[in-house]
Design a protein around this motif. Structure first.
Motif, short mmCIF file in Angstrom:
data_model
loop_
_atom_site.label_atom_id
_atom_site.label_comp_id
_atom_site.label_asym_id
_atom_site.label_seq_id
_atom_site.Cartn_x
_atom_site.Cartn_y
_atom_site.Cartn_z
N CYS A 113 0.83 -1.21 0.00
CA CYS A 113 0.00 0.00 0.00
C CYS A 113 0.86 1.26 0.00
O CYS A 113 0.58 2.23 -0.71
CB CYS A 113 -0.93 0.00 1.21
N HIS A 114 1.94 1.23 0.80
CA HIS A 114 2.82 2.40 0.90
C HIS A 114 3.45 2.74 -0.45
O HIS A 114 3.61 3.92 -0.79
CB HIS A 114 3.91 2.12 1.94
N LYS A 115 3.79 1.72 -1.23
CA LYS A 115 4.40 1.96 -2.54
C LYS A 115 3.47 2.73 -3.47
O LYS A 115 3.93 3.37 -4.41
CB LYS A 115 4.77 0.62 -3.20
N CYS A 116 2.17 2.65 -3.19
CA CYS A 116 1.20 3.30 -4.07
C CYS A 116 0.54 4.50 -3.40
O CYS A 116 -0.52 4.96 -3.83
CB CYS A 116 0.15 2.28 -4.50
N GLY A 117 1.16 4.99 -2.32
CA GLY A 117 0.68 6.22 -1.70
C GLY A 117 -0.37 6.04 -0.62
O GLY A 117 -0.89 7.03 -0.09
N PHE A 118 -0.70 4.80 -0.26
CA PHE A 118 -1.70 4.56 0.78
C PHE A 118 -1.00 4.15 2.08
O PHE A 118 -0.26 3.16 2.10
CB PHE A 118 -2.66 3.44 0.35
N ARG A 119 -1.26 4.89 3.14
CA ARG A 119 -0.67 4.55 4.43
C ARG A 119 -1.66 3.71 5.24
O ARG A 119 -2.70 4.19 5.67
CB ARG A 119 -0.31 5.80 5.23
N LEU A 120 -1.32 2.43 5.42
CA LEU A 120 -2.17 1.51 6.18
C LEU A 120 -1.71 1.53 7.63
O LEU A 120 -0.57 1.18 7.95
CB LEU A 120 -2.06 0.11 5.58
N THR A 121 -2.59 1.97 8.52
CA THR A 121 -2.22 2.19 9.92
C THR A 121 -3.37 1.77 10.84
O THR A 121 -4.28 1.07 10.42
CB THR A 121 -1.82 3.67 10.13
N LYS A 122 -3.32 2.18 12.11
CA LYS A 122 -4.32 1.83 13.11
C LYS A 122 -4.53 0.32 13.21
O LYS A 122 -5.65 -0.18 13.27
CB LYS A 122 -5.66 2.52 12.81
N TRP A 123 -3.42 -0.43 13.24
CA TRP A 123 -3.49 -1.88 13.27
C TRP A 123 -3.96 -2.40 14.64
O TRP A 123 -3.61 -1.84 15.67
CB TRP A 123 -2.13 -2.48 12.95
N ILE A 124 -4.71 -3.47 14.59
CA ILE A 124 -5.13 -4.16 15.80
C ILE A 124 -5.23 -5.64 15.49
O ILE A 124 -5.53 -6.03 14.36
CB ILE A 124 -6.47 -3.60 16.35
#
Length: 480
Positions: free
Chosen positions: A443-454
Motif C-alpha cells: 500500500c505504501h508503494k502506491c501512496g496509501f498509508r495503512l495504519t491503526k493496526w489491531i
C-alpha cells in the motif's frame, strides 16, 4: 429430521436404503442422495432411558464440534445453573436429533433465572443448556480472547449458496433496503471504467486519475461570485465561535501542509474560461468525536443549472461485499485489522483538472483579510466519484505489484478491504506478521498509508510499531 454422520453409521455397521431427499431451507429446496436407516436407539449415559429414533438420514459430516457445546464451566457463571453438571465427552459429534423426536426434548425439569439470562432443561437424555455462550478460556501465551464461528463448507458453491440465502432472508426482513449486489453495469458505469482505466497512472508515488466527466468538452459557468457569497456566511460563524475558528484554521493548514491543496499562483488566477469551478465549504464536527472538525466542500452547490456532481460519472460500486467478508472473517485463528489514512486524498488529480476544484479561503482563518484562491490537488470528498476512484486505484495497486508479492498478498488487497478498512484472518502469528508487513508495504508503494493496526494476537501487536497501532492499544504494555 435427524442426521447421522456416514462415518458413525459405518462404525455401527448400519446400512440403509439409498434415496433422494429434498430439504427446504429458507424457501430453497436442496436435494441430496442419502442413506435412510431405521431402528436406531439412543440412551442416556447411565443407560437408564432409551429413545427410539425415527428414520435417520446419513450425512457426510456433521457441521458441529465439541467446541460449540457449552460445559459445566460455562453454566457455572449463572447462579441458577451453577450446580448443573454436563459431561464432557472426548468424541466427535456424529448424531443430530431433530425436532421430529419430541421425547428427546421433553422437559422433566426447567431452570430459569432473571429475564435475559440463559435457561436449562433436563430431559431423558440429560441436561440441555439453552443460550449459554461457550466461554473462551485465556490460555497462557500471547493471545487475546476473540470470538470465532466455524462453518463447514465443502466447496465454493456452498459458500455462494449460503451467501445468497442470507441476503434473501435480510431482503425479506428489511424490504426497504435490498442488499443484493447488482453485477450488471449500466452504460454510464462502463464509461466510467473505460475513462478511469485510460487515465490512471502513477506519479511521484501516488496514483493519478482524471475527473470522470460525462463528456470530454466540459464548459462550466463562472460561479466565483456565488462562492464568495457563501464564504461571507462562513465569516459570521468564524467571528462568533473562537474554537471553531481555531479548529478550522488547523484543518485548512493541514491539507495544505500535506499537499492535498495549494494556493493558485497569481499568473493563473483567471484560468481557462469554462474550465474553472469554485466550491463553497463549511466546517462540521463529528457527532461521536466532538473535538474533530472536518471541512466539507459542497459539491452539490448549483449555479445556472449545473453543479460539479451533475457533470461527473459516479461509477459502479467497486466495494467488496461486506457480508461475504464477514462470513470469511471467522475461518482462521488470528485476526488483523487496519485502516488507510485519508484514503480518498491519496488519489491525485491531473493538473489540467485541478481548476475545477477551486475554493476561496482566508489565510490563517483571518477574515479581516482579502480571501485568496486555492485549489485541491486530489479527488474531493463530497463529490460522487472519489470513493470509486480510490477503490479502483487500490485494486490497480494489486495488479501493478503482482510480480513482486506472493499471490495471497495481492489477493488480500483485492478481497479484504471494505472501502478503507482492511480485515483478514490467517492461520498463525508468523503468517499474520508477514501479512501486516507486506500489505502495509504494498500500500505504501502506491501512496496509501495503512495504519491503526489491531489484532487478537499479542505477538502480532508487538511486531507493529507503536505509532502504527490503533489508538486504544498504543499505550498497552506488550512486554508483559
Amino acid at each position: 429430521m435427524s442426521f447421522c454422520s456416514e462415518d458413525r453409521m459405518n462404525r455401527l455397521g448400519c446400512s440403509g436404503k439409498k434415496m433422494e431427499i429434498t430439504i427446504d431451507t429458507m424457501g430453497h429446496p436442496h436435494t441430496s442422495i442419502v442413506q435412510a436407516v431405521n431402528g436406531l436407539q439412543v440412551y442416556d449415559l447411565e443407560l437408564k432411558n432409551v429413545i427410539s429414533l425415527p428414520t435417520v438420514y446419513s450425512r457426510e459430516q456433521i457441521p458441529v464440534s465439541n467446541k460449540h457445546i457449552p460445559t459445566s464451566f460455562d453454566a457455572s457463571h449463572w447462579p441458577h445453573l451453577a450446580d448443573i453438571r454436563v459431561p464432557e465427552i472426548d468424541a466427535k459429534v456424529a448424531l443430530l436429533i431433530g425436532s421430529n423426536v419430541p421425547d428427546g426434548y421433553y422437559p422433566l425439569e426447567i431452570r430459569t433465572g432473571p429475564q435475559g439470562s440463559p435457561h436449562a432443561s433436563r430431559t431423558q437424555l440429560g441436561w440441555i443448556l439453552w443460550n449459554v455462550m461457550r466461554a473462551q478460556k485465556l490460555e497462557e501465551g500471547n493471545h487475546f480472547p476473540s470470538m470465532k464461528t466455524e462453518i463447514a463448507f465443502k466447496n465454493a458453491e456452498e459458500i455462494s449458496r449460503l451467501d445468497k440465502m442470507v441476503k434473501e432472508s435480510m431482503n425479506f426482513d428489511f424490504p426497504e433496503r435490498n442488499i443484493d449486489d447488482k453485477n450488471e453495469m449500466s452504460q454510464e458505469d462502463k464509461e466510467f471504467i473505460i475513462a478511469v482505466s485510460k487515465s490512471i497512472n502513477k506519479q511521484e508515488g501516488h496514483y493519478e486519475i482524471k475527473l470522470p466527466f460525462r463528456r470530454e468538452k466540459v464548459v462550466m459557468p463562472d460561479n466565483s461570485a456565488q462562492a464568495l457569497h457563501r464564504l461571507n456566511g462562513l465569516k459570521k460563524k468564524l467571528s462568533k465561535h473562537k474554537k471553531f475558528q481555531e479548529d478550522y484554521k488547523v484543518f485548512m493548514k493541514d491539507i495544505l501542509d500535506k499537499g492535498y491543496a495549494e494556493k493558485v499562483p497569481v499568473s493563473e488566477i483567471h484560468g481557462t474560461p469554462g474550465k474553472v469551478w469554485y466550491f463553497p465549504h463549511h466546517g462540521v464536527y463529528h457527532p461521536r468525536k466532538p473535538e474533530t472538525i472536518r471541512v466539507v466542500f459542497d459539491c452539490t452547490a448549483g449555479y445556472q443549472g449545473v453543479c460539479l456532481n451533475s457533470m461527473l460519472l459516479q461509477g459502479p460500486n467497486l466495494t467488496n461485499n461486506l457480508l461475504r467478508m464477514l462470513l470469511r472473517f471467522p475461518q482462521e485463528n488470528i485476526a488483523v485489522m487496519g485502516d488507510i489514512q485519508a484514503m480518498y486524498y491519496q488519489v491525485r488529480v491531473p493538473r489540467e483538472d485541478c481548476d475545477f476544484l477551486r475554493f476561496y479561503r482566508w489565510p490563517d482563518a483571518d477574515y479581516t483579510q482579502e480571501p485568496q484562491v486555492y485549489r485541491m490537488l486530489v479527488h474531493l470528498l463530497g463529490a460522487v466519484s472519489p470513493s470509486r476512484c480510490a477503490t479502483f486505484a487500490l485494486q490497480q495497486a494489486a495488479k501493478d505489484n503482482k510480480d513482486e508479492y506472493d499471490p495471497d498478498i495481492t489477493n488480500m488487497i483485492k478481497e479484504n478491504f471494505y472501502v478503507d478498512d482492511y480485515l483478514a484472518t490467517v492461520q498463525d502469528e508468523t503468517q499474520a506478521v508477514r501479512v501486516v508487513k507486506d500489505v502495509t508495504d504494498l500500500c505504501h508503494k502506491c501512496g496509501f498509508r495503512l495504519t491503526k493496526w489491531i489484532s487478537n494476537s499479542h505477538d502480532v501487536m508487538k511486531s507493529i510499531p507503536s505509532e502504527e497501532r490503533a489508538k486504544d492499544v498504543k499505550q498497552l504494555n506488550l512486554d508483559c
